[in-house]
Scaffold this motif. Structure first.
Motif, mmCIF file in Angstrom:
data_model
loop_
_atom_site.group_PDB
_atom_site.id
_atom_site.type_symbol
_atom_site.label_atom_id
_atom_site.label_comp_id
_atom_site.label_asym_id
_atom_site.label_seq_id
_atom_site.Cartn_x
_atom_site.Cartn_y
_atom_site.Cartn_z
ATOM 1 N N ALA B 47 60.012 41.051 107.036
ATOM 2 C CA ALA B 47 60.529 41.193 105.774
ATOM 3 C C ALA B 47 60.278 40.011 105.083
ATOM 4 O O ALA B 47 60.414 40.113 103.819
ATOM 5 N N ASP B 48 59.439 38.956 105.431
ATOM 6 C CA ASP B 48 59.034 37.839 105.030
ATOM 7 C C ASP B 48 57.583 38.099 104.218
ATOM 8 O O ASP B 48 56.756 38.759 104.844
ATOM 9 N N ARG B 49 57.512 37.428 103.082
ATOM 10 C CA ARG B 49 56.087 37.636 102.362
ATOM 11 C C ARG B 49 55.461 36.020 102.987
ATOM 12 O O ARG B 49 56.102 35.216 102.732
ATOM 13 N N VAL B 50 54.301 36.454 103.665
ATOM 14 C CA VAL B 50 53.609 35.389 104.068
ATOM 15 C C VAL B 50 52.151 35.117 103.316
ATOM 16 O O VAL B 50 51.406 35.863 103.087
ATOM 17 N N LEU B 51 51.998 33.629 103.093
ATOM 18 C CA LEU B 51 50.867 33.200 102.410
ATOM 19 C C LEU B 51 50.066 32.510 103.379
ATOM 20 O O LEU B 51 50.299 31.838 103.975
ATOM 21 N N VAL B 52 48.865 33.426 103.600
ATOM 22 C CA VAL B 52 47.914 32.619 104.611
ATOM 23 C C VAL B 52 46.984 31.960 103.796
ATOM 24 O O VAL B 52 46.028 32.464 102.866
ATOM 25 N N ALA B 53 46.546 30.716 104.164
ATOM 26 C CA ALA B 53 45.465 29.991 103.774
ATOM 27 C C ALA B 53 44.336 30.091 104.285
ATOM 28 O O ALA B 53 44.265 29.985 105.578
ATOM 29 N N VAL B 54 43.225 30.507 103.544
ATOM 30 C CA VAL B 54 41.841 31.043 103.996
ATOM 31 C C VAL B 54 40.741 30.262 103.506
ATOM 32 O O VAL B 54 40.596 29.868 102.364
ATOM 33 N N SER B 55 40.040 29.851 104.291
ATOM 34 C CA SER B 55 38.881 29.019 104.147
ATOM 35 C C SER B 55 37.395 29.949 104.183
ATOM 36 O O SER B 55 36.436 29.630 103.523
ATOM 37 N N HIS B 68 47.853 41.226 109.160
ATOM 38 C CA HIS B 68 47.566 42.405 108.294
ATOM 39 C C HIS B 68 47.592 43.506 109.439
ATOM 40 O O HIS B 68 48.289 44.777 109.211
ATOM 41 N N ARG B 69 46.850 43.467 110.467
ATOM 42 C CA ARG B 69 46.998 44.802 111.483
ATOM 43 C C ARG B 69 48.272 45.050 111.944
ATOM 44 O O ARG B 69 48.629 46.146 112.279
ATOM 45 N N VAL B 74 51.490 40.392 103.856
ATOM 46 C CA VAL B 74 50.388 38.906 103.872
ATOM 47 C C VAL B 74 49.612 39.018 102.494
ATOM 48 O O VAL B 74 49.351 39.952 101.962
ATOM 49 N N ALA B 75 49.736 37.693 102.079
ATOM 50 C CA ALA B 75 48.466 37.557 100.827
ATOM 51 C C ALA B 75 47.871 36.264 101.296
ATOM 52 O O ALA B 75 47.928 35.581 102.247
ATOM 53 N N GLY B 76 46.372 36.039 100.753
ATOM 54 C CA GLY B 76 45.518 34.889 100.847
ATOM 55 C C GLY B 76 45.786 34.019 99.878
ATOM 56 O O GLY B 76 46.101 34.350 98.733
ATOM 57 N N LEU B 77 45.256 32.583 100.314
ATOM 58 C CA LEU B 77 45.320 31.598 99.331
ATOM 59 C C LEU B 77 43.939 31.016 99.508
ATOM 60 O O LEU B 77 43.637 30.505 100.691
ATOM 61 N N TYR B 78 42.948 31.096 98.616
ATOM 62 C CA TYR B 78 41.518 30.396 98.779
ATOM 63 C C TYR B 78 41.471 29.123 97.860
ATOM 64 O O TYR B 78 41.566 29.235 96.571
ATOM 65 N N VAL B 79 41.425 27.981 98.253
ATOM 66 C CA VAL B 79 41.163 26.663 97.358
ATOM 67 C C VAL B 79 39.694 26.522 97.338
ATOM 68 O O VAL B 79 38.947 26.031 98.529
ATOM 69 N N ASP B 80 39.007 26.877 96.079
ATOM 70 C CA ASP B 80 37.843 26.662 96.050
ATOM 71 C C ASP B 80 37.301 25.088 95.459
ATOM 72 O O ASP B 80 37.821 24.578 94.721
ATOM 73 N N LEU B 81 36.798 24.346 96.957
ATOM 74 C CA LEU B 81 36.709 22.898 96.629
ATOM 75 C C LEU B 81 35.649 22.333 95.846
ATOM 76 O O LEU B 81 35.317 21.272 95.641
ATOM 77 N N LEU B 153 54.136 29.545 104.631
ATOM 78 C CA LEU B 153 52.680 29.376 104.548
ATOM 79 C C LEU B 153 51.994 29.123 105.951
ATOM 80 O O LEU B 153 52.630 28.382 106.668
ATOM 81 N N ALA B 154 50.962 30.197 106.090
ATOM 82 C CA ALA B 154 50.381 30.169 107.422
ATOM 83 C C ALA B 154 49.079 29.548 107.208
ATOM 84 O O ALA B 154 48.210 29.891 106.501
ATOM 85 N N THR B 155 48.520 28.750 108.493
ATOM 86 C CA THR B 155 47.325 28.212 108.305
ATOM 87 C C THR B 155 46.641 28.645 109.775
ATOM 88 O O THR B 155 47.282 28.897 110.728
ATOM 89 N N GLY B 156 45.155 28.607 109.759
ATOM 90 C CA GLY B 156 44.574 29.121 110.929
ATOM 91 C C GLY B 156 44.441 28.249 112.010
ATOM 92 O O GLY B 156 43.308 28.374 112.910
#
Lengths: 305, 305
Positions: B47-55, B68-69, B74-81, B153-156
């Motif tokens: 039921a939760d919306r999860v933001l996944v930090a992706v590099s 996702h499977r 889920v949604a992704g968040l990309y920080v362009d460094l 917020l989920a990280t890998g």
């Protein structure tokens, strides 16, 4: 490379202290670190009789040498483990070393008292040699110190030994061992000698350099049973870190000691804790947490005597 | 080597579990470990919306893929460094990955918002690149999650990452960091997102095998700033121990978590602790322990915007 104290040719660089020493100044440095350890950790005074456990290796002979030079009232204790040529050679080194300096030496013969050497005993009780050896040595270190009225039992564990042991304890979160790990364990009750490690401020390579510079005749070979021991791997890992960041080993172990002291006061309350859980072994009267101590249980299983 | 579950050809042996898996069973194994992590550490529900930090690397893309499977929202968040070719390539991998799966992607451009790339910012404020990068990423991970109303917020971070971080914290006895290290940090107050690490039960080589088996198109190069980083040395050390004694890494990290939980209840009381010490930053309203948060202080020094 020049000695940072007297500008003579240096024999050893000590990156963690940003310094380098010639033979004489290195000897001073090691002596000062030992004095500081004795004072800061309240180990013993010149009025105390100190029993030093000696294996014939560089660490224990260096410790005996430093304490003797500093004028402490020392005697040696050699436990002859009965490991063939290794034991014969190390025993002769220890005997010559103490004779030359007029230091009293106690010798415990495992072959005679326990009825077999370490390796045969280990086979009989199906335990690793290092574990059997540890039980026997700890037992006789304590017993000899108590029976001959020494104030304290000193071992040659250096900074590398203590840091490696700490790493092993932390990797497995051995909380009980962590509570007891320290350079000075009080004599918590009758029959339980005080135990100290005056070399805990000195790195292994510094002790080795001390032994060489002072021409101590020590046994260079490691105990043949130690090959592949986990402690050697931990030491190697810590040396790699030390090479990348000088001071890592010292920060790791000293930081742990500082935390122990300020944190929960675990070390302070340990003597009381011991008093609550230790009692005399029903067979040999040595202190133990069970009815029969680990040594007596081991000997009962071995059935050699 | 055969898969221990289905007897097909194995692609990976997992000595710490005394097992080996084919591609399909490895995918199941990783999914199950992630499900177990989510459940045991109370991370989130469907039921939760999860933001996944992706590099763009194997860990974060594998995590996004698994979640996702499994049917998580889920949604992704990309920080362009803004680290030249490395950033361009990783961003394109992330964009393609999310587009193909119809996953929403948030992108934060450091060059635009912070007015310079990580390396220039680091030079301006005289701090190591990895430290500048950490501050900026943590800030935008939290801010994006909170502002877009994600539950978590989920990280890998995988088992190797967490064990290496733990080793670093222990070697320096970073007691404050040790208290906060865990796979699930609660959302202790408004403006402070819950943070989770669903891969903490999966070793790095298992994640890598998952990514390869499932043909994830990830960026293979490490971040060019990471070369020589202490974490890589810690990982290498732990891998050597793992090779000698499979399971060491897992015992070290899981043992730490178990001790945290049963011991002093530090993790339980952390949310209350945070509430007591965190307050909104006077400039940006994000939670901080000082008047102005670390990010705003850094940006004030950089004077790029």
């Amino acid at each position: 490379m020049r000695c940072r104290k007297c500008s003579n040719k240096a024999v050893l660089g000590i990156p963690r202290h940003h310094t380098a020493f010639c033979g004489t100044c290195l000897t001073d440095f090691v002596s000062q670190q030992v004095m500081r350890a004795i004072k800061e950790e309240d180990m013993f005074t010149k009025a105390d009789r100190v029993l030093v456990a000696v294996s014939g290796g560089k660490d224990s002979l260096s410790l005996l040498d430093v304490l003797h030079r500093l004028g402490y009232d020392v005697a040696g204790l050699y436990v002859d483990l009965g490991i063939g040529e290794y034991s014969r050679l190390s025993k002769s080194k220890v005997e010559r070393f103490t004779q030359m300096r007029g230091i009293r030496l106690h010798v415990h013969q495992v072959l005679e008292t326990e009825g077999a050497g370490i390796n045969d005993l280990s086979d009989l009780i199906h335990r690793p040699a290092c574990s059997t050896c540890g039980t026997i040595k700890r037992y006789h270190f304590n017993r000899t110190a108590v029976e001959h009225g020494y104030a304290v039992l000193a071992t040659g564990h250096n900074l590398d030994d203590e840091a490696a042991r700490l790493l092993g304890n932390v990797l497995h979160w051995q909380t009980e061992y962590l509570k007891k790990q320290g350079p000075s364990l009080p004599d918590s009750l009758d029959g339980f000698a005080k135990k100290v490690k005056p070399l805990f401020r000195v790195a292994e390579r510094e002790v080795a350099a001390y032994a060489i510079v002072n021409r101590l005749d020590y046994i260079v070979e490691e105990c043949p049973n130690a090959k592949g021991a986990k402690m050697l791997l931990y030491k190697d890992m810590l040396n790699r870190l030390e090479h990348e960041s000088p001071g890592t080993k010292q920060m790791f172990y000293w930081g742990f000691l500082a935390m122990q002291k300020t944190g929960s006061g675990q070390r302070l309350s340990m003597a009381e804790n011991d008093r609550a859980i230790l009692q005399p072994c029903l067979k040999c009267s040595q202190p133990t947490t069970s009815e029969i101590c680990g040594y007596c249980r081991m000997m009962a299983r071995a059935q050699t005597v």
